[in-house]
Design a protein around this motif. Sequence first.
Motif, short mmCIF file in Angstrom:
data_model
loop_
_atom_site.label_atom_id
_atom_site.label_comp_id
_atom_site.label_asym_id
_atom_site.label_seq_id
_atom_site.Cartn_x
_atom_site.Cartn_y
_atom_site.Cartn_z
N CYS A 270 58.00 -15.77 46.74
CA CYS A 270 58.89 -14.74 47.27
C CYS A 270 58.11 -13.60 47.91
O CYS A 270 57.37 -12.89 47.23
N CYS B 123 65.80 -9.08 45.27
CA CYS B 123 66.19 -10.32 45.96
C CYS B 123 67.13 -10.04 47.14
O CYS B 123 68.10 -9.31 47.00
N CYS C 148 62.85 -19.56 47.92
CA CYS C 148 62.40 -20.13 46.65
C CYS C 148 63.19 -21.39 46.31
O CYS C 148 62.64 -22.36 45.81
S1 SF4 Z 1 66.11 -15.92 47.41
FE1 SF4 Z 1 64.25 -16.33 46.30
S2 SF4 Z 1 62.61 -16.06 47.79
FE2 SF4 Z 1 64.44 -15.14 48.66
S3 SF4 Z 1 64.35 -12.97 48.06
FE3 SF4 Z 1 65.50 -14.02 46.47
S4 SF4 Z 1 64.01 -14.59 44.94
FE4 SF4 Z 1 62.85 -14.10 46.77
#
Ligand code: SF4
Length: 462
Positions: free
Chosen positions: A63, A82, A88
């Motif tokens: 991330c 997030c 991810c």
């Molecule tokens: S979806 Fe996953 S990769 Fe994207 S911001 Fe959230 S935790 Fe991070």
Amino acid sequence: MDSETAKPSKYERFKIETKPAPHVYQIPNKFDVSARKLRLAAMLVHEAFEFKLNKEVVLSRPCIYGVFGGRFGGFKPLKHKCVGCMRCVQEYPHIMTVKQSEEYKRLGDSFWTPEAVFTIWNEASTARIPVKGMGYKGAFGGKGFDGIWTDMSEIVRPTRDGVYGREYISTCVDIGGKLASVDFGKIDRSPLAVEVPVPIVFDELPTGDRSVREAVGIASKKLGTLFVSHDQTMGDLGRNLVPIVDENSFDESIEKKPAVVEYHAERSDLFEKLASRLPSSIVIARIPLREDTGTVACELAREGVHGLHLYADYHGQDYSKETKHVSASLKEVHQRLVKEGLRDQVTIIASGGITLAEHVPKAIICGADLVGIDTTVLVALQAEFQGETRDRANCQLKPKKIDPAWGAQRLVNLFGVWHDQLIEILSAMGMRDVRRMRGDIGRSMMDAELREQSFKGIAWAT
Ligand code: SF4
């Protein structure tokens, strides 16, 4: 503000001074990020060798927003960071799950969606235009303002020119009537007009909270716009106030000589009294939108009222027997005034259900000169939803304790970001002046009408 001071004596480029005003009350996380712990542990062991035990790299991947950058990495993700990019999940579908949080889904009411509440919170806090990213995944049509599309056929021109100031696009509007004809034999300064630099004013709020009113007063002064209120006890902050006058507050209002006043249209005797006692003021009639509003609006325009403040309920529905969206009712009143040759004699302010930046140009396309915002102000100031917000007399939005200076900055930020988005739309539509947009429905497309034209008479297989 009076009609004289409202007109700038020299040319000045309009600029809204925004700066961050972070949330004072904690907001829920939008996303709930979780990992299957055993699988995560196995993967970390594998990656620890791959990245030569570099803890920082191992705990922060994959991330880039730092959700796994806390002390416990993916075992205790920093959910507030997030943004829902889903990287991810795409890289580790057998480990990661990202979904909308339950707290987020409970935000708002039947009209205010969690997305809309979040948008206003973030606009007020950061003064930045919301960027959705990852492409738009929602519907392309809907009810109310979502059923109106603007004609962006001029988008070939650099649309950012207006936002970055390389090209000046005016968002000024005049409040007041215009002359229907000019008599050169008579020097007459009327009718009056007050200019506001953005086509947005603050409407009467469903709260008597002193700090909220103070915040609105300070923001109006900074922005050079107006705020409408029954409460006239605002001291110096009341210079931008548009009082709603009734028989109880009549004498007080006359004494203060406001530049603009409003009164409820059903009190028909008030117009003449106000016009005779306040000959230098702009008098606006407040009218609920319903079936007969077009007729009432024409009568009032003939009587000489300078403006009409047309309002729907807080969910943007009018007060007709068969309720319609504010955009549809507004269009009817505007077109009726045009047909009777009265439209230029009055200014139309529309309020009720104006909750997102795009609603401003859409309401103007439907015939308003400018809009009034109400519940949006309280949402920006982190008021709490305690039920439905539709009813003007019983709106379930409870303001929290705030510092007026913080509140004012949040409102200035909101105006700043709505102003930028308005300019972006004007740029894309090839317009240099928001006044040109008024009632220009030829530059819009209505979802319902297009469906009717395209699919009428075609039988659907069930
Ligand atoms: S979806 Fe996953 S990769 Fe994207 S911001 Fe959230 S935790 Fe991070």
